[in-house]
Structure formats: structure tokens, C-alpha cells
Design an enzyme around this catalytic site. Sequence first.
Site, PDB file in Angstrom:
ATOM      1  N   LYS A  13       0.823  -1.212   0.000  1.00 27.77           N
ATOM      2  CA  LYS A  13       0.000   0.000   0.000  1.00 27.77           C
ATOM      3  C   LYS A  13       0.864   1.271   0.000  1.00 27.77           C
ATOM      4  O   LYS A  13       0.437   2.312  -0.474  1.00 27.77           O
ATOM      5  CB  LYS A  13      -0.927   0.021   1.218  1.00 27.77           C
TER       6      LYS A  13
HETATM    7  C1  PLP Z   1      -4.171  -4.604  -0.184  1.00 27.92           C
HETATM    8  C2  PLP Z   1      -3.332  -5.826  -0.239  1.00 27.92           C
HETATM    9  C3  PLP Z   1      -3.539  -6.830  -1.214  1.00 27.92           C
HETATM   10  C4  PLP Z   1      -4.672  -6.760  -2.227  1.00 27.92           C
HETATM   11  O1  PLP Z   1      -4.484  -5.779  -3.201  1.00 27.92           O
HETATM   12  P1  PLP Z   1      -5.720  -5.235  -4.076  1.00 27.92           P
HETATM   13  O2  PLP Z   1      -5.186  -4.098  -4.831  1.00 27.92           O
HETATM   14  O3  PLP Z   1      -6.772  -4.821  -3.066  1.00 27.92           O
HETATM   15  O4  PLP Z   1      -6.188  -6.362  -4.929  1.00 27.92           O
HETATM   16  C5  PLP Z   1      -2.692  -7.917  -1.226  1.00 27.92           C
HETATM   17  N1  PLP Z   1      -1.705  -8.055  -0.304  1.00 27.92           N
HETATM   18  C6  PLP Z   1      -1.482  -7.121   0.639  1.00 27.92           C
HETATM   19  C7  PLP Z   1      -0.392  -7.344   1.645  1.00 27.92           C
HETATM   20  C8  PLP Z   1      -2.274  -5.971   0.711  1.00 27.92           C
HETATM   21  O5  PLP Z   1      -2.041  -5.057   1.678  1.00 27.92           O
END
Ligand code: PLP
Length: 493
Positions: A110
Site C-alpha cells: 500500500k
Molecule cells: C491490499 C493488499 C492486497 C490486495 O491488493 P488489491 O489491490 O486490493 O487487490 C494484497 N496483499 C497485501 C499485503 C495488501 O495489503
Amino acid sequence: MKYFSTRGGARVEASEAIVKGLAPDGGLFVPESFPDRISFSELKGKTYQERAALILSAFLSDFSGDEVKMCVSNAYTDEKFDDKAIAPLHKLCDQLHILELWHGPTCAFKDMALQILPHLLTVSMRKQGKKEEIVILVATSGDTGKAALEGFKDVDGTRILVFYPEKGVSSIQRLQMVTQEGNNVGVAAVNGNFDHAQNGVKAIFTDAEFNAFLKQNGIALSSANSINWGRLVPQIVYYMSAWASLIEQGEIREGEAINIVVPTGNFGNILAAYYAGKLGLPIGRLICASNANDVLCDFVRTGVYDRMRTFHTTISPSMDILISSNLERFLFDITDGDTEQIKGYMSMLSKDGKYKVDASTLKKIQSILWAGTCDDGMTKDTIYRIAKKYDYIADPHTAVALCVYEQYVLETGDNRKTILASTASPYKFNDSVLSALQCDIPDDDFMRLSALHAESKMKIPNSLWDLKNKKERFHDVCMPNAMQDMVKKLLGL
Ligand SMILES: *Cc1c(COP(=O)(O)O)cnc(C)c1O
């Protein structure tokens, strides 16, 4: 280049799409046409930051070159990322390259978008002539809240308030949030689960009276969630950059198609990979990996999106999701912008809990995507096997992707070179990882970090280890129906 809604309304500049987040008709903002393709020669020899500036500029057409550069250089710094490459590649074997997206301040992917979003947002506010202070409200199940706090920390003209479910986050996630530094941050626990926190935040956003009260005090609420265009476009960068780096390293030829595997929740990260394909990255297959929450896998296999199913709490919690919001953008693209059809699907989804795409759309989806699932048992088994075979420790989200990729190769025999998105540091989910490696699991967070270090020999991220010496700043807990009062309290109103 303007942006309009997947449901047909609006026609706005990039800056307005970023300020608004969601289109007024409930749809998501998409570019009305795609920028020209970007070739390898344009990326060759450039740093991550230079590539980011080039790609962001192609999409954010009402930003000046200097504005984009300022945003990029504030976000992707050596101080915030513990690897010079920002998103380094790790070669697991000849065929498979792991794209590590967790070298930012909160150890999860993120950060790649939330480190730059605050800067994109403040520039956008200025362009839109908005004078209010932006207050970002976030309900989090763990990763997003901390990444947003770190991203918005001490960014002029913004404040950020995060609500987390009192019993719904891991102890290290809680510590990361309640020790948050910065002069414009606030954190409170909600006595309830994630849904309580999220519904509370939604209620605050839609309370006209409260928003008018805030406006009188010079404040405008905004959200940082993953449907914002300003979060999506920075994610296109690392796929383009990884592709260019693989060509530079002689791992692939220019023009050679590669596969991309993404552990998927809200469909943002994999959509960014698809968009990278439209921008010039030659993609063979996009492989969508889900955990036990297999709504997307069923969709890709049957054409029916059905959210009426049991919600599973898993060891890859950031993918525990039943409605993948960004799928709407993908559907928009593969139906060639058929807004009536999208409106129909989305209203069926909210009324009946499901929709079905027609046979030709399904065929098109299947020519682009392959999907598979991996439950907790398989996730742990994969962490163990990969550690033994390659001496590489994957976090549970990354392990879901590795497991689904193995299924893909077994089923299709497709041996093309592949990039696999690794979305979190194993240290962030240390208890599940230690358990998968069949190690003892100490009760104390920091002893677990040490135990995992002994096993993996990977450097413990400073941002996690330093939590040991940080003071807990935020102690507030509120009931779900008292979140509005908590907002006032945290804002000092
Ligand atoms: C948010 C997240 C995901 C999923 O990503 P999306 O863009 O919502 O599909 C996968 N792994 C981690 C560690 C995340 O924080």
C-alpha cells in the site's frame, strides 16, 4: 486527457478525479482514452523516480512536469524506502521473478501508492481552487490505515484520522498505528469489527449536516481508499519499471510477452498490471490469485460474480474481501466502455448480490485472466516449500500468489517468464510465517521478529523493530455510534 465515470456521467480533469475519489453517479473514474504506448527505450537506463515521473505525467495531463516531479521526489525517497530500487526484483529461478513491493515505511505494498497520494491530492486541491484543509478519514483492517498515516504524516494542508476495530488487527498492526508520529494524525479504536468501523466512516461521509459543520470550520473530508485514481496510477509504474529492468538485465527480450501474478483483494493491483499492458508491457497472461475468499476466481471461471457467500477470515487478511471494487474498471474496459451494461451489472450486484456477464465477455475475460485460489493450509505449505527449495521467505499474501502460480503452470504448461507481485514483508505477518516454517512462536512481537530473523537471515525492517522504543500516543476507544464525536474530539472542534 479527461476522465469520466464507468457509469457514463462526469467529464473531469485528473485533478478533479483525484479530489472527488468516486464519481457523482457512483461509478469510478477512468481515462477517456489511454495515453500513447511507452516503449522500452523511453524507460531504459532511468531510475524508478524518473520512470514514475514519465508514466504519471502521461496520465495526469493537467499536472505540470514540475508538479509531478515534486510529488514523485517527496514520495520515493531513500529515507522512506529501504531499497534504492524502491521496488526491487528478486530472481527466484530462471522463470520467476518476485517484484517486492514492501520496502516502504509500513512494509506492505500500500505504501507504493499511499506515499505519493497525499502529494497528488494537495496539488489537485490547489488546482481545483479548494481552500479547505483536507481531513482524510480511514477505516482500516490493518495495512491501509498505517500506510495512509505514514503517507499523510506532516503533509501541509492535510490531516488524517484512522479508525481500527479494537479486536480486529494484529498486535503489531495496532502498535504501528497507536505509536504513529506526526502533528496532523489521529487514531482511535472502535469497539466492534471492521464492518462497524467502515459503516461508521461511511455514515460520517454521508451526513450532510456534519459535513456542513466541518465546512464552516474550514475542513473538507476525503478518503484515501483504493478506488481513487490517484492510488491506481502509481501502481502502473512498478510493473512498467520491472519490465524495463528485466530487459536491461537480459532476462527477457524486448517484445517478449511475460506473465504477471498478483495476490488480489480489491482488484486494484492487478488492474494496474492490466493497464501497464495497455501502456506497452507485453503481457501473456494475468494470473489472479485469491485466498479462501474465492469470489473472483469463480467469476473468471464462470462469468457469475456472486458475493452472497461465506466470508472467511484468513492468514492473508488484506485479501479478505467479497466485493472487489476495481473490477468495475476492468469490466468497463473489456466491454469497450459500455456504461449501460456496467450500470446494469452494478445495480444487480447491489440488489441481488450477483450478476452474470454474457458469453462473449466471459471469453474475453478468460483470454486475459487466469484465476485460482489457495486456502490457509496450502498457503502455509507453500511458505514452507518455497523456503526449503529457494531459501526465500514469502509472506502469506505472496504465498497465495506463488501457490496459484504453481497451479497455473501445472494446468497450462505455460513456461513464459513471469513477474509475481510480493505485497508484504514476511515480518509483518510473522506469526503465520513462523507457524508455516514449523518454528516456535514466541508470545512477544519483538521476540517473533528475532525468531524470524534467525530463520530467514533477512534484515528486520527498522520501522518494525523501532516500534519497541516508541511511545503509545493514542488510547481512545469509542462505540461505533460515537465515531462522529470522536472525529470532533480528534480535530479539537
Ligand atoms: C491490499 C493488499 C492486497 C490486495 O491488493 P488489491 O489491490 O486490493 O487487490 C494484497 N496483499 C497485501 C499485503 C495488501 O495489503
